[in-house]
Design a protein around this motif. Structure first.
Motif, PDB file in Angstrom:
ATOM      1  N   LEU A   1      -9.011   3.202  11.599  1.00 45.70           N
ATOM      2  CA  LEU A   1      -8.184   4.399  11.362  1.00 45.70           C
ATOM      3  C   LEU A   1      -8.086   5.301  12.583  1.00 45.70           C
ATOM      4  O   LEU A   1      -7.049   5.928  12.806  1.00 45.70           O
ATOM      5  CB  LEU A   1      -8.758   5.191  10.196  1.00 45.70           C
ATOM      6  CG  LEU A   1      -8.216   4.812   8.834  1.00 45.70           C
ATOM      7  CD1 LEU A   1      -8.907   5.636   7.773  1.00 45.70           C
ATOM      8  CD2 LEU A   1      -6.706   5.036   8.787  1.00 45.70           C
TER       9      LEU A   1
ATOM     10  N   HIS B   1      -6.622  15.012  10.584  1.00 44.05           N
ATOM     11  CA  HIS B   1      -7.438  13.970   9.934  1.00 44.05           C
ATOM     12  C   HIS B   1      -8.014  12.989  10.963  1.00 44.05           C
ATOM     13  O   HIS B   1      -9.069  12.395  10.709  1.00 44.05           O
ATOM     14  CB  HIS B   1      -6.663  13.240   8.838  1.00 44.05           C
ATOM     15  CG  HIS B   1      -7.558  12.499   7.896  1.00 44.05           C
ATOM     16  ND1 HIS B   1      -8.610  13.109   7.248  1.00 44.05           N
ATOM     17  CD2 HIS B   1      -7.607  11.206   7.519  1.00 44.05           C
ATOM     18  CE1 HIS B   1      -9.252  12.215   6.511  1.00 44.05           C
ATOM     19  NE2 HIS B   1      -8.673  11.053   6.661  1.00 44.05           N
TER      20      HIS B   1
ATOM     21  N   THR C   1     -11.744  11.994  10.996  1.00 49.56           N
ATOM     22  CA  THR C   1     -12.093  10.561  10.940  1.00 49.56           C
ATOM     23  C   THR C   1     -13.105  10.208  12.029  1.00 49.56           C
ATOM     24  O   THR C   1     -14.002   9.393  11.810  1.00 49.56           O
ATOM     25  CB  THR C   1     -10.810   9.711  11.043  1.00 49.56           C
ATOM     26  OG1 THR C   1      -9.954  10.062   9.943  1.00 49.56           O
ATOM     27  CG2 THR C   1     -11.114   8.217  10.970  1.00 49.56           C
TER      28      THR C   1
ATOM     29  N   GLU D   1      -6.368   6.705   2.063  1.00 53.64           N
ATOM     30  CA  GLU D   1      -7.345   7.709   1.608  1.00 53.64           C
ATOM     31  C   GLU D   1      -8.002   7.280   0.300  1.00 53.64           C
ATOM     32  O   GLU D   1      -9.206   7.433   0.133  1.00 53.64           O
ATOM     33  CB  GLU D   1      -6.691   9.088   1.466  1.00 53.64           C
ATOM     34  CG  GLU D   1      -6.184   9.689   2.771  1.00 53.64           C
ATOM     35  CD  GLU D   1      -7.175   9.575   3.916  1.00 53.64           C
ATOM     36  OE1 GLU D   1      -8.369   9.847   3.709  1.00 53.64           O
ATOM     37  OE2 GLU D   1      -6.764   9.180   5.020  1.00 53.64           O
TER      38      GLU D   1
ATOM     39  N   GLU E   1     -10.639   4.689   0.915  1.00 49.42           N
ATOM     40  CA  GLU E   1     -11.857   5.287   1.472  1.00 49.42           C
ATOM     41  C   GLU E   1     -12.642   6.049   0.402  1.00 49.42           C
ATOM     42  O   GLU E   1     -13.878   5.947   0.335  1.00 49.42           O
ATOM     43  CB  GLU E   1     -11.499   6.271   2.597  1.00 49.42           C
ATOM     44  CG  GLU E   1     -10.945   5.608   3.832  1.00 49.42           C
ATOM     45  CD  GLU E   1     -10.650   6.643   4.892  1.00 49.42           C
ATOM     46  OE1 GLU E   1     -11.334   6.621   5.923  1.00 49.42           O
ATOM     47  OE2 GLU E   1      -9.745   7.486   4.681  1.00 49.42           O
TER      48      GLU E   1
ATOM     49  N   GLU F   1     -12.003  13.441   2.852  1.00 43.26           N
ATOM     50  CA  GLU F   1     -11.021  12.423   2.434  1.00 43.26           C
ATOM     51  C   GLU F   1     -10.183  12.969   1.271  1.00 43.26           C
ATOM     52  O   GLU F   1      -8.958  12.818   1.246  1.00 43.26           O
ATOM     53  CB  GLU F   1     -11.704  11.120   1.993  1.00 43.26           C
ATOM     54  CG  GLU F   1     -12.673  10.504   2.980  1.00 43.26           C
ATOM     55  CD  GLU F   1     -12.044   9.963   4.251  1.00 43.26           C
ATOM     56  OE1 GLU F   1     -10.927  10.367   4.609  1.00 43.26           O
ATOM     57  OE2 GLU F   1     -12.705   9.156   4.920  1.00 43.26           O
TER      58      GLU F   1
HETATM   59 FE    FE Z   1      -9.437   9.375   5.648  1.00 43.49          FE
END
Ligand code: FE
Ligand code: ZN
Ligand code: FE
Length: 169
Positions: free
Chosen positions: A22, A45, A49, A107, A110, A140
């Motif tokens: 990611l 994000h 991440t 998302e 995850e 997340e």
């Molecule tokens: Fe994420």
């Protein structure tokens, strides 16, 4: 794979791979997005991440393990599918909505995987690891929620463009 700890480490290796994939994919998603809020969401994000990767590294160390990735094929597939979406031609807002759809799939994957990891950590009385995972899970979930809000904004823009073209005949 004999014990809950083996399973925990295995799940973490999968997530470690997923998060690292990611980190490479999010800048491409940011570039492909046209909406400024969507671009900003991917940029922020990406920073989160990177923290998720670091938290996993810390969790491995807390469990006496060297951080190691095991290719997450699911994330490879989700990123590949999202990449196809980004190559499509069409209305910018509709394409952004397609990118949001791809990003939310990521998302949710995850969130599901971290939920499993946290449940195993709790089962093993590793509150330290579980708490670390909670920090990531919250981010997340926050990213997912932000994407839902952006989608709502984009649906509004689709409505406006339709009204505009109708009034123009
Ligand atoms: Fe994420
Ligand atoms: Zn993450
Ligand atoms: Fe996976």
């Amino acid at each position: 794979m004999e014990s809950l700890k083996d399973l925990l480490i295995d799940e973490m290796k999968d997530l470690y791979s997923a998060e690292k994939q990611l980190v490479r994919a999010l800048p491409k998603m940011e570039k492909a997005a046209k909406n400024q809020n969507l671009k900003a969401a991917f940029a922020s994000h990406l920073e989160e991440t990177r923290t998720h990767v670091e938290r996993l590294e810390r969790a491995f160390e807390m469990l006496g393990q060297k951080p190691k990735a095991k290719t997450c094929k699911a994330m490879q597939g989700l990123i590949e599918e999202g990449g196809e979406t980004m190559k499509e031609d069409g209305d910018r807002t509709i394409l952004d909505l397609a990118i949001v759809g791809a990003a939310q799939r990521v998302e949710h994957y995850e969130i599901s995987a971290y939920g499993t990891v946290r449940a195993i950590a709790r089962q093993l009385d590793r509150k330290d690891v579980a708490d670390l995972i909670t920090g990531t899970l919250e981010e997340e979930a926050g990213a997912d929620k932000k994407l839902t809000q952006i989608a709502r904004e984009l649906y509004g823009a689709v409505g406006n463009s339709r009204a505009k073209s109708a009034s123009q005949g």
